[in-house]
Design a protein around this motif. Structure first.
Motif, PDB file in Angstrom:
ATOM      1  N   HIS A   1       5.458 -11.293   0.784  1.00 38.48           N
ATOM      2  CA  HIS A   1       5.236  -9.883   1.161  1.00 38.48           C
ATOM      3  C   HIS A   1       6.559  -9.120   1.135  1.00 38.48           C
ATOM      4  CE1 HIS A   1       1.237 -10.222   3.651  1.00 38.48           C
ATOM      5  NE2 HIS A   1       1.207 -10.981   2.564  1.00 38.48           N
ATOM      6  N   CYS A   2       7.501  -9.666   1.885  1.00 40.39           N
ATOM      7  CA  CYS A   2       8.795  -9.013   2.068  1.00 40.39           C
ATOM      8  C   CYS A   2       9.515  -8.834   0.733  1.00 40.39           C
ATOM      9  CB  CYS A   2       9.619  -9.843   3.053  1.00 40.39           C
ATOM     10  SG  CYS A   2      11.321  -9.348   3.257  1.00 40.39           S
ATOM     11  N   ARG A   3       9.500  -9.880  -0.082  1.00 42.88           N
ATOM     12  CA  ARG A   3      10.221  -9.785  -1.362  1.00 42.88           C
ATOM     13  C   ARG A   3       9.558  -8.810  -2.323  1.00 42.88           C
ATOM     14  NH1 ARG A   3      11.297 -15.172  -0.142  1.00 42.88           N
ATOM     15  NH2 ARG A   3       9.551 -16.006  -1.351  1.00 42.88           N
ATOM     16  N   HIS A   4       8.285  -8.489  -2.066  1.00 40.19           N
ATOM     17  CA  HIS A   4       7.597  -7.510  -2.916  1.00 40.19           C
ATOM     18  C   HIS A   4       7.451  -6.166  -2.220  1.00 40.19           C
ATOM     19  CE1 HIS A   4       6.517 -10.040  -6.369  1.00 40.19           C
ATOM     20  NE2 HIS A   4       6.496 -11.029  -5.494  1.00 40.19           N
ATOM     21  N   GLY A   5       8.317  -5.865  -1.253  1.00 39.15           N
ATOM     22  CA  GLY A   5       8.380  -4.494  -0.740  1.00 39.15           C
ATOM     23  C   GLY A   5       7.893  -4.256   0.677  1.00 39.15           C
ATOM     24  N   MET A   6       7.410  -5.314   1.381  1.00 41.14           N
ATOM     25  CA  MET A   6       7.020  -5.113   2.790  1.00 41.14           C
ATOM     26  C   MET A   6       8.280  -5.208   3.637  1.00 41.14           C
ATOM     27  SD  MET A   6       3.749  -4.647   2.900  1.00 41.14           S
ATOM     28  CE  MET A   6       3.001  -5.021   4.461  1.00 41.14           C
ATOM     29  N   ALA A   7       9.180  -4.254   3.464  1.00 36.78           N
ATOM     30  CA  ALA A   7      10.477  -4.320   4.136  1.00 36.78           C
ATOM     31  C   ALA A   7      11.123  -2.947   4.081  1.00 36.78           C
ATOM     32  CB  ALA A   7      11.378  -5.343   3.427  1.00 36.78           C
ATOM     33  N   PHE A   8      11.686  -2.532   5.198  1.00 34.84           N
ATOM     34  CA  PHE A   8      12.418  -1.261   5.192  1.00 34.84           C
ATOM     35  C   PHE A   8      13.442  -1.233   6.316  1.00 34.84           C
ATOM     36  CE2 PHE A   8      10.295   0.860   8.789  1.00 34.84           C
ATOM     37  CZ  PHE A   8       9.100   0.154   8.882  1.00 34.84           C
ATOM     38  N   THR A   9      14.382  -0.314   6.145  1.00 36.95           N
ATOM     39  CA  THR A   9      15.486  -0.138   7.093  1.00 36.95           C
ATOM     40  C   THR A   9      15.351   1.236   7.736  1.00 36.95           C
ATOM     41  OG1 THR A   9      16.886  -1.419   5.618  1.00 36.95           O
ATOM     42  CG2 THR A   9      18.003  -0.096   7.274  1.00 36.95           C
ATOM     43  N   ILE A  10      15.650   1.320   9.020  1.00 36.21           N
ATOM     44  CA  ILE A  10      15.712   2.646   9.649  1.00 36.21           C
ATOM     45  C   ILE A  10      16.985   2.748  10.467  1.00 36.21           C
ATOM     46  CG2 ILE A  10      13.188   2.810   9.793  1.00 36.21           C
ATOM     47  CD1 ILE A  10      13.411   2.477  12.811  1.00 36.21           C
ATOM     48  N   LYS A  11      17.397   3.991  10.694  1.00 34.43           N
ATOM     49  CA  LYS A  11      18.560   4.247  11.530  1.00 34.43           C
ATOM     50  C   LYS A  11      18.072   5.079  12.704  1.00 34.43           C
ATOM     51  CE  LYS A  11      23.366   4.776  10.552  1.00 34.43           C
ATOM     52  NZ  LYS A  11      24.369   4.963   9.529  1.00 34.43           N
ATOM     53  N   VAL A  12      18.226   4.567  13.902  1.00 26.48           N
ATOM     54  CA  VAL A  12      17.718   5.262  15.085  1.00 26.48           C
ATOM     55  C   VAL A  12      18.859   6.005  15.771  1.00 26.48           C
ATOM     56  CG1 VAL A  12      16.589   4.970  17.323  1.00 26.48           C
ATOM     57  CG2 VAL A  12      15.882   3.558  15.376  1.00 26.48           C
TER      58      VAL A  12
ATOM     59  N   SER B   1       0.822  -1.217   0.000  1.00 23.90           N
ATOM     60  CA  SER B   1       0.000   0.000   0.000  1.00 23.90           C
ATOM     61  C   SER B   1       0.854   1.264   0.000  1.00 23.90           C
ATOM     62  CB  SER B   1      -0.952  -0.003   1.207  1.00 23.90           C
ATOM     63  OG  SER B   1      -0.225  -0.060   2.417  1.00 23.90           O
ATOM     64  N   ALA B   2       2.162   1.141   0.247  1.00 21.19           N
ATOM     65  CA  ALA B   2       3.046   2.313   0.238  1.00 21.19           C
ATOM     66  C   ALA B   2       4.461   1.858  -0.113  1.00 21.19           C
ATOM     67  CB  ALA B   2       3.046   3.010   1.594  1.00 21.19           C
ATOM     68  N   ASP B   3       5.278   2.817  -0.487  1.00 13.64           N
ATOM     69  CA  ASP B   3       6.705   2.546  -0.731  1.00 13.64           C
ATOM     70  C   ASP B   3       7.420   2.810   0.600  1.00 13.64           C
ATOM     71  OD1 ASP B   3       9.424   2.740  -1.270  1.00 13.64           O
ATOM     72  OD2 ASP B   3       9.115   3.645  -3.248  1.00 13.64           O
ATOM     73  N   TYR B   4       7.724   1.740   1.329  1.00 16.82           N
ATOM     74  CA  TYR B   4       8.180   1.911   2.715  1.00 16.82           C
ATOM     75  C   TYR B   4       9.591   2.478   2.825  1.00 16.82           C
ATOM     76  CZ  TYR B   4       3.870  -0.436   3.467  1.00 16.82           C
ATOM     77  OH  TYR B   4       2.538  -0.734   3.439  1.00 16.82           O
ATOM     78  N   ASN B   5      10.451   2.161   1.863  1.00 15.88           N
ATOM     79  CA  ASN B   5      11.796   2.759   1.926  1.00 15.88           C
ATOM     80  C   ASN B   5      11.744   4.249   1.619  1.00 15.88           C
ATOM     81  OD1 ASN B   5      13.802   0.871   2.821  1.00 15.88           O
ATOM     82  ND2 ASN B   5      13.297  -0.337   1.004  1.00 15.88           N
TER      83      ASN B   5
ATOM     84  N   ALA C   1      19.597   2.531  19.800  1.00 13.53           N
ATOM     85  CA  ALA C   1      20.101   3.465  18.786  1.00 13.53           C
ATOM     86  C   ALA C   1      21.039   2.715  17.847  1.00 13.53           C
ATOM     87  CB  ALA C   1      20.823   4.625  19.461  1.00 13.53           C
ATOM     88  N   SER C   2      20.486   2.286  16.719  1.00 10.15           N
ATOM     89  CA  SER C   2      21.285   1.526  15.757  1.00 10.15           C
ATOM     90  C   SER C   2      20.470   1.386  14.474  1.00 10.15           C
ATOM     91  CB  SER C   2      21.600   0.128  16.294  1.00 10.15           C
ATOM     92  OG  SER C   2      20.424  -0.657  16.282  1.00 10.15           O
ATOM     93  N   THR C   3      21.057   0.700  13.489  1.00 13.85           N
ATOM     94  CA  THR C   3      20.296   0.354  12.292  1.00 13.85           C
ATOM     95  C   THR C   3      19.371  -0.806  12.651  1.00 13.85           C
ATOM     96  OG1 THR C   3      22.104   1.048  10.882  1.00 13.85           O
ATOM     97  CG2 THR C   3      20.493  -0.446   9.912  1.00 13.85           C
ATOM     98  N   GLN C   4      18.141  -0.729  12.250  1.00 12.86           N
ATOM     99  CA  GLN C   4      17.217  -1.845  12.490  1.00 12.86           C
ATOM    100  C   GLN C   4      16.331  -2.049  11.275  1.00 12.86           C
ATOM    101  OE1 GLN C   4      14.262  -0.346  15.677  1.00 12.86           O
ATOM    102  NE2 GLN C   4      16.250   0.256  16.487  1.00 12.86           N
ATOM    103  N   TYR C   5      15.814  -3.273  11.157  1.00 10.45           N
ATOM    104  CA  TYR C   5      15.111  -3.676   9.944  1.00 10.45           C
ATOM    105  C   TYR C   5      13.709  -4.160  10.292  1.00 10.45           C
ATOM    106  CZ  TYR C   5      20.062  -4.038   8.749  1.00 10.45           C
ATOM    107  OH  TYR C   5      21.399  -3.785   8.596  1.00 10.45           O
TER     108      TYR C   5
END
Ligand SMILES: *[C@@H]1O[C@H](CO)[C@@H](O)[C@H](O)[C@H]1NC(C)=O
Ligand SMILES: *[C@@H]1O[C@H](CO)[C@@H](O)[C@H](O)[C@H]1NC(C)=O
Ligand SMILES: *[C@@H]1O[C@H](CO)[C@@H](O)[C@H](O)[C@H]1NC(C)=O
Ligand SMILES: *[C@@H]1O[C@H](CO)[C@@H](O)[C@H](O)[C@H]1NC(C)=O
Length: 214
Positions: free
Chosen positions: A140-151, A53-57, A126-130
């Motif tokens: 799901h994940c292979r089609h975009g239900m996945a993102f990375t954040i840096k805290v 439903s959205a581009d999570y990255n 406080a780190s990179t997390q997925y």
């Protein structure tokens, strides 16, 4: 005299405006943020089209994440919410081989029943997390239900998310050794919190006095 007063008034107004800007900036960084994942589109996957439903990255790239913030997943129980600190687990789109120490399944994963739910994930490290959805055997994940954040550290953890370990055991002092008690460790939860610009109104008073005197 009048010209000097006008000049002083103008300078005061400019200085007051700057002060308000600085105060506003300080206030903005003095709060915790709840980030709704995907914005209004939420955290959904359409299995009939393999589309998210959205581009999570793209969404996460526009956010600033700090300790004490939350990720809010507006979703239903067809998607899962997996948090991991392990890049290998993230890349595999699966929790089959994941470790309990670095990977967390929120609300026991997905049941395929599509019941509306909201998953709140506090950011406590406080780190990179997925993040990904492990539903659909990783589709799901292979089609975009996945993102990375840096805290980042930001204000540090608020007290309700910060659970310091209990103090180490110390035997009660016996009669032979009644020295002074060791100092109690101080837990600082908000290193840059509490910094407030309180000089605003006193500054304006000073301005007023200067203008009146001129
Ligand atoms: C953010 O989300 C948490 C967890 O759901 C909630 O306790 C808190 O009140 C929310 N804060 C704001 C500012 O909405
Ligand atoms: C969705 O993608 C999977 C592979 O990831 C594929 O097997 C399946 O046929 C696709 N479904 C649709 C509707 O495109
Ligand atoms: C990451 O997880 C994998 C299993 O998915 C595990 O084999 C590996 O040891 C983990 N890596 C670290 C650094 O813990
Ligand atoms: C949830 O998934 C099931 C099985 O794929 C599907 O039949 C149902 O329509 C989905 N519900 C929602 C609300 O997406």
């Amino acid at each position: 005299m009048a010209a000097a007063a006008t000049r002083a008034t103008a300078l005061c107004l400019i200085a007051a405006a700057l002060l308000m800007l600085i105060t506003a900036a300080a206030a903005a960084s003095d709060t915790y943020t709840n980030h709704t994942v995907g914005g209004d589109a939420g955290w959904f996957f359409d299995s009939t089209t393999n589309k998210t439903s959205a581009d999570y990255n793209a969404w996460s790239a526009k956010q600033t994440f700090n300790l004490g913030d939350y990720l809010i997943f507006n979703t239903n129980t067809n998607q899962s919410v997996i948090q991991t600190y392990n890049k290998t687990t993230f890349a595999s789109c699966s929790i089959d081989d994941s470790l309990d120490t670095d990977t967390f399944v929120y609300d026991s994963g997905s049941d395929g029943l599509g019941n509306p739910t909201v998953v709140s994930v506090p950011l406590t490290i406080a780190s990179t997390q997925y993040y990904f959805s492990a539903a659909g055997d990783g589709i799901h994940c292979r089609h975009g239900m996945a993102f990375t954040i840096k805290v980042a550290t930001g204000l540090g953890l608020p007290p309700n998310l910060n659970q310091p370990p209990p103090p180490p055991y110390a035997p009660p002092p016996g009669p032979a050794d009644e020295g002074p008690l060791p100092p109690v460790p101080v837990v600082t939860t908000r290193p840059n919190g509490g910094v407030r610009t309180g000089g605003g109104s006193s500054f304006l008073w000073l301005c007023l006095v200067v203008i009146v005197l001129l």
